[in-house]
Write a protein that holds these residues in place. Structure first.
Motif, mmCIF file in Angstrom:
data_model
loop_
_atom_site.group_PDB
_atom_site.id
_atom_site.type_symbol
_atom_site.label_atom_id
_atom_site.label_comp_id
_atom_site.label_asym_id
_atom_site.label_seq_id
_atom_site.Cartn_x
_atom_site.Cartn_y
_atom_site.Cartn_z
ATOM 1 N N GLY A 86 0.811 -1.209 0.000
ATOM 2 C CA GLY A 86 0.000 0.000 0.000
ATOM 3 C C GLY A 86 0.843 1.257 0.000
ATOM 4 N N TRP A 87 1.926 1.242 0.769
ATOM 5 C CA TRP A 87 2.835 2.400 0.774
ATOM 6 C C TRP A 87 3.461 2.609 -0.599
ATOM 7 N N ASP A 88 3.874 1.524 -1.229
ATOM 8 C CA ASP A 88 4.479 1.630 -2.562
ATOM 9 C C ASP A 88 3.472 2.163 -3.570
ATOM 10 N N ILE A 89 2.250 1.644 -3.511
ATOM 11 C CA ILE A 89 1.210 2.072 -4.442
ATOM 12 C C ILE A 89 0.901 3.548 -4.265
ATOM 13 N N GLN A 90 0.752 3.973 -3.021
ATOM 14 C CA GLN A 90 0.400 5.364 -2.744
ATOM 15 C C GLN A 90 1.513 6.307 -3.183
ATOM 16 N N SER A 91 2.770 5.929 -2.903
ATOM 17 C CA SER A 91 3.885 6.813 -3.257
ATOM 18 C C SER A 91 4.080 6.908 -4.763
ATOM 19 N N LEU A 92 3.630 5.876 -5.496
ATOM 20 C CA LEU A 92 3.779 5.879 -6.954
ATOM 21 C C LEU A 92 2.589 6.507 -7.671
ATOM 22 N N ARG A 93 1.555 6.837 -6.939
ATOM 23 C CA ARG A 93 0.334 7.351 -7.587
ATOM 24 C C ARG A 93 0.638 8.575 -8.446
ATOM 25 N N GLU A 94 1.399 9.518 -7.900
ATOM 26 C CA GLU A 94 1.748 10.707 -8.669
ATOM 27 C C GLU A 94 3.124 10.588 -9.306
ATOM 28 N N ARG A 95 4.101 10.121 -8.522
ATOM 29 C CA ARG A 95 5.457 10.039 -9.053
ATOM 30 C C ARG A 95 5.534 9.054 -10.218
ATOM 31 N N GLY A 96 4.737 7.994 -10.159
ATOM 32 C CA GLY A 96 4.752 7.010 -11.227
ATOM 33 C C GLY A 96 4.365 7.607 -12.563
ATOM 34 N N LEU A 97 3.359 8.474 -12.563
ATOM 35 C CA LEU A 97 2.946 9.110 -13.810
ATOM 36 C C LEU A 97 4.000 10.093 -14.302
ATOM 37 N N GLN A 195 13.096 3.648 -13.289
ATOM 38 C CA GLN A 195 12.632 4.594 -12.272
ATOM 39 C C GLN A 195 11.710 3.939 -11.263
ATOM 40 N N PHE A 196 10.858 3.029 -11.714
ATOM 41 C CA PHE A 196 9.927 2.373 -10.795
ATOM 42 C C PHE A 196 10.688 1.493 -9.806
ATOM 43 N N TRP A 197 11.662 0.745 -10.326
ATOM 44 C CA TRP A 197 12.438 -0.129 -9.447
ATOM 45 C C TRP A 197 13.187 0.693 -8.409
ATOM 46 N N LYS A 198 13.824 1.768 -8.861
ATOM 47 C CA LYS A 198 14.592 2.603 -7.943
ATOM 48 C C LYS A 198 13.688 3.281 -6.917
ATOM 49 N N HIS A 199 12.526 3.715 -7.352
ATOM 50 C CA HIS A 199 11.582 4.349 -6.439
ATOM 51 C C HIS A 199 11.243 3.400 -5.294
ATOM 52 N N ILE A 200 11.016 2.134 -5.620
ATOM 53 C CA ILE A 200 10.612 1.148 -4.615
ATOM 54 C C ILE A 200 11.776 0.752 -3.717
ATOM 55 N N PHE A 201 12.938 0.473 -4.298
ATOM 56 C CA PHE A 201 14.018 -0.153 -3.536
ATOM 57 C C PHE A 201 15.113 0.808 -3.077
ATOM 58 N N PHE A 202 15.209 1.999 -3.699
ATOM 59 C CA PHE A 202 16.140 3.004 -3.220
ATOM 60 C C PHE A 202 15.422 4.209 -2.628
ATOM 61 N N GLY A 203 14.183 4.440 -3.044
ATOM 62 C CA GLY A 203 13.427 5.583 -2.564
ATOM 63 C C GLY A 203 13.207 6.607 -3.654
ATOM 64 N N PRO A 204 12.173 7.444 -3.513
ATOM 65 C CA PRO A 204 11.826 8.436 -4.549
ATOM 66 C C PRO A 204 12.963 9.372 -4.910
ATOM 67 N N ASN A 205 13.829 9.702 -3.937
ATOM 68 C CA ASN A 205 14.904 10.650 -4.211
ATOM 69 C C ASN A 205 15.933 10.107 -5.187
ATOM 70 N N ALA A 250 8.212 -4.703 -9.468
ATOM 71 C CA ALA A 250 8.189 -3.372 -10.076
ATOM 72 C C ALA A 250 7.254 -3.342 -11.281
ATOM 73 N N ALA A 251 7.225 -4.438 -12.042
ATOM 74 C CA ALA A 251 6.338 -4.501 -13.214
ATOM 75 C C ALA A 251 4.876 -4.488 -12.790
ATOM 76 N N ILE A 252 4.560 -5.208 -11.717
ATOM 77 C CA ILE A 252 3.181 -5.224 -11.220
ATOM 78 C C ILE A 252 2.756 -3.824 -10.782
ATOM 79 N N LEU A 253 3.635 -3.118 -10.077
ATOM 80 C CA LEU A 253 3.282 -1.771 -9.611
ATOM 81 C C LEU A 253 3.239 -0.789 -10.772
ATOM 82 N N TYR A 254 4.024 -1.016 -11.800
ATOM 83 C CA TYR A 254 3.917 -0.202 -13.025
ATOM 84 C C TYR A 254 2.523 -0.397 -13.616
ATOM 85 N N TRP A 255 2.125 -1.666 -13.757
ATOM 86 C CA TRP A 255 0.794 -1.956 -14.305
ATOM 87 C C TRP A 255 -0.286 -1.309 -13.449
#
Length: 340
Positions: A86-97, A195-205, A250-255
Motif C-alpha cells: 500500500g505504501w508503494d502504491i500510494q507513493s507511486l500514484r503521482e510520481r509514477g505518472l 525509475q519504478f524499481w529505484k523508487h521502490i528499492f532506493f526511494g523516490p529521491n 516493479a512490473a506489477i506496480l507499473y501496471w
C-alpha cells in the motif's frame, strides 16, 4: 508477493500432523496428491522462509507450541505485506505518472492531443487505464499495438465490452525496451523502466538518478555520528544484485499505476499473479541442458545490476523451468529458444 502466509502455515501444520486434506472439500486425500497440489507454492514458500532465517527452526518449534500462534503470525505477516504494498502504491500514484512522461513523449496515437495529459489528481476509473489513449497503448500486448495507435477508441470499446480481453498471459507493451517488440524474438528487450524499481528499492529521491550506488535514501546527523536509514534494497539483503522477483514486483506496480483500479482487492480480467509468474519464468532455465545458461538471462540481469548497483553478478543461480500458460508470451519465448 502473492503469498498468503496464513495458508502457508496452515498447510505446514497439516503436514506436521500427517493430515492430508483438500482444503476445498475438507476431505482426506493421499499424501502424493496433497504435495502435488501445495508443494509448488505454499510448501516451497515455507522452505524458503526456513532457509533465509537462521533461527527459524527453533522459532517455529516455539510458535507451534500453541495452535493459535501460527495463524496469528500468518495474519500479521499478511498485514505487513499489505501495508508495504500500500505504501508503494500510494507513493507511486503521482510520481509514477511523472516517470511515465519520460518514456511516452514519442508515442503517436490518432485522436489524442495535448488535452490527454497524464493527470495524477484525476480519478483513476475515468482518466486512466483503457480510458486514456497513451495508457491503453502501454497496457495492450504487441499484437494490439497497431490497432491501439490507429483506432484507440474502437479498441477501448472492445475491451470495455469484453470482446477483447487483457488477461495477463500476454506481456503488455510497456514491458519492452523502447516499447517496441521484435516479433521474431519476443523476449528481445522485456524490461521495466528503472525509475519504478529505484523508487521502490532506493526511494523516490533516487528514482531519477542513473546509478543507485549509495547505500541509503536519507542521512540524518546526530552529534558526531550519522544515523542512516536503510533502503529496501538493503533491508532485502540484495547485496548488489537485482532479483527477478523484484523486477516482477516493479512490473506489477507499473501496471497498477497506469490501470483504472483503485482498490488492490478489486479483480478484473488481468491476472496479476499469472503476469508476475510469467516474468519469473523468463529467468528460469530452458529444458535443453545445452542452453541452461541462457545468454538473455545473464545479459538482462547484468543490465539491471550495472544500472542499479553499478555491479555485475559473478554467479547467477538458475531454477528449474515450470510449464508456461498455453498461448502465452512465455510459451512463444520457449518455442523460439528451442529453435535456436
Amino acid at each position: 508477493m502473492f503469498a498468503n502466509w496464513q495458508l502457508v502455515f496452515y498447510i505446514q501444520m497439516l503436514c506436521k500432523k500427517d493430515k492430508f486434506i483438500n482444503l476445498s472439500t475438507k476431505k482426506r486425500i493421499p499424501c502424493e496428491k496433497f504435495l502435488e497440489k501445495y508443494e509448488e507454492e505454499e510448501l516451497d514458500l515455507f522452505e524458503h522462509l526456513h532457509n533465509i532465517l537462521p533461527c527459524f527452526e527453533d522459532d517455529w518449534a516455539s510458535i507451534c507450541s500453541k495452535s493459535l500462534y501460527p495463524p496469528m503470525l500468518g495474519k500479521q505477516m499478511n498485514k505487513a505485506a499489505s501495508q508495504a504494498r500500500g505504501w508503494d502504491i500510494q507513493s507511486l500514484r503521482e510520481r509514477g505518472l511523472e516517470y511515465l512522461t519520460l518514456n511516452i513523449e514519442d508515442f503517436e496515437v490518432k485522436g489524442s492531443n495535448d488535452t490527454w495529459r497524464l493527470k495524477p489528481t484525476a480519478h483513476k476509473e475515468v482518466a486512466q487505464g483503457v480510458q486514456h489513449p497513451l495508457l491503453l497503448l502501454l497496457l495492450v500486448p504487441p499484437c494490439l499495438v497497431n490497432q491501439a495507435r490507429e483506432d484507440w477508441k474502437g479498441l477501448r470499446d472492445l475491451i470495455l465490452g469484453g470482446s477483447v480481453v487483457l488477461s495477463g498471459s500476454e506481456f503488455p507493451i510497456f514491458l519492452y525496451k523502447h516499447h517496441e517488440v521484435d516479433h521474431d524474438d519476443i523476449q528481445d528487450g522485456p524490461e521495466k523502466h528503472p525509475q519504478f524499481w529505484k523508487h521502490i528499492f532506493f526511494g523516490p529521491n533516487w528514482a531519477g538518478q542513473i546509478k543507485g550506488d549509495r547505500l541509503s535514501e536519507t542521512e540524518t546527523r546526530v552529534g558526531p555520528s550519522i544515523k542512516v536509514k536503510k533502503n529496501q534494497a538493503e533491508l532485502c539483503d540484495m547485496d548488489g544484485m537485482v532479483t527477478p522477483g523484484s523486477i516482477g514486483y516493479a512490473a506489477i506496480l507499473y501496471w497498477w499505476t497506469i490501470n483504472d483500479l483503485n482498490d488492490w482487492r478489486t479483480k478484473d480480467t488481468f491476472d496479476r499473479k499469472l503476469f508476475y509468474q510469467s516474468i519469473l519464468e523468463l529467468f528460469e532455465t530452458v529444458e535443453d541442458p545445452d542452453k541452461a545458461n541462457d545468454g538473455w538471462i545473464k545479459e538482462t540481469l547484468n543490465f539491471w545490476n550495472s544500472t542499479m548497483f553499478s555491479t555485475i553478478p559473478k554467479n547467477i543461480d538458475f531454477i528449474e523451468p515450470q510449464p508456461a500458460p498455453i498461448l502465452s508470451s512465455i510459451e512463444v519465448i520457449c518455442q523460439q529458444r528451442r529453435m535456436r
